[in-house]
Design a protein around this motif. Sequence first.
Motif, PDB file in Angstrom:
ATOM      1  N   UNK A  17      31.008  51.414  33.618  1.00  0.00           N
ATOM      2  CA  UNK A  17      31.594  50.187  34.144  1.00  0.00           C
ATOM      3  C   UNK A  17      33.056  50.131  33.740  1.00  0.00           C
ATOM      4  N   UNK A  18      33.913  49.948  34.735  1.00  0.00           N
ATOM      5  CA  UNK A  18      35.331  49.744  34.484  1.00  0.00           C
ATOM      6  C   UNK A  18      35.707  48.396  35.073  1.00  0.00           C
ATOM      7  N   UNK A  19      36.664  47.723  34.444  1.00  0.00           N
ATOM      8  CA  UNK A  19      37.052  46.432  34.980  1.00  0.00           C
ATOM      9  C   UNK A  19      38.233  45.818  34.275  1.00  0.00           C
ATOM     10  N   UNK A  20      38.648  44.672  34.802  1.00  0.00           N
ATOM     11  CA  UNK A  20      39.768  43.918  34.270  1.00  0.00           C
ATOM     12  C   UNK A  20      39.390  42.457  34.150  1.00  0.00           C
ATOM     13  N   UNK A  21      39.684  41.874  32.983  1.00  0.00           N
ATOM     14  CA  UNK A  21      39.494  40.448  32.748  1.00  0.00           C
ATOM     15  C   UNK A  21      40.869  39.803  32.875  1.00  0.00           C
ATOM     16  N   UNK A  22      41.014  38.846  33.778  1.00  0.00           N
ATOM     17  CA  UNK A  22      42.309  38.179  33.982  1.00  0.00           C
ATOM     18  C   UNK A  22      42.540  37.122  32.915  1.00  0.00           C
ATOM     19  N   UNK A  23      43.781  37.031  32.444  1.00  0.00           N
ATOM     20  CA  UNK A  23      44.172  35.959  31.542  1.00  0.00           C
ATOM     21  C   UNK A  23      43.774  36.153  30.101  1.00  0.00           C
ATOM     22  N   UNK A  24      43.321  37.334  29.713  1.00  0.00           N
ATOM     23  CA  UNK A  24      42.874  37.568  28.339  1.00  0.00           C
ATOM     24  C   UNK A  24      44.003  38.153  27.523  1.00  0.00           C
ATOM     25  N   UNK A  25      44.092  37.763  26.268  1.00  0.00           N
ATOM     26  CA  UNK A  25      45.073  38.397  25.405  1.00  0.00           C
ATOM     27  C   UNK A  25      45.374  37.595  24.172  1.00  0.00           C
ATOM     28  N   UNK A  26      45.900  38.268  23.154  1.00  0.00           N
ATOM     29  CA  UNK A  26      46.225  37.616  21.890  1.00  0.00           C
ATOM     30  C   UNK A  26      47.321  36.576  22.079  1.00  0.00           C
TER      31      UNK A  26
END
Length: 161
Positions: free
Chosen positions: A113-122
């Motif tokens: 599974x590959x993917x991107x979570x929008x709006x995530x970050x420190x």
Amino acid sequence: MQALSINFAGVVVERQSFLDGSRVFTIEGADQPALGWRVSLTFRWPVASEAVDEGDLTLVLPDGGEIYGSLSGGTAAEITDEMGEANAARFDLDFTVTGGEGAYDLASGRLRMTGTIAGEGAASDGALEGEGVLMTVDMWLEGTPDLSRFRPAPTEREPAK
């Protein structure tokens, strides 16, 4: 062995942050274009490293059967914008198929599974601004009924196989 790739759009339905900086995400999604596939994914990402150390995946097929996977390895990393702010996260996870339900109880193989979570970050203190997730699951399966009837139709840019 059957090979199949399905695209999903989903949301983060639960996110936990721990004192050690690690995060646990629970993501649910549906296939795009819609054929009836659903996915549920949980993974733990220590964030201090790119190595993801725990995870489980459940695929629900259009016929109601289920295939289960247990994390065998993977990575996650924050994605930064031109200002150097983390505003998304990318993950690449490998799973070993551990069985299933219904006609898929003898399933074996592997899933990626590959993917991107929008709006995530420190930079956003781990807050999800949009909670959107785009994912692709690539499957290499044995011990399952023929999955070709659940294969998305080729797009104009993708020739039929």
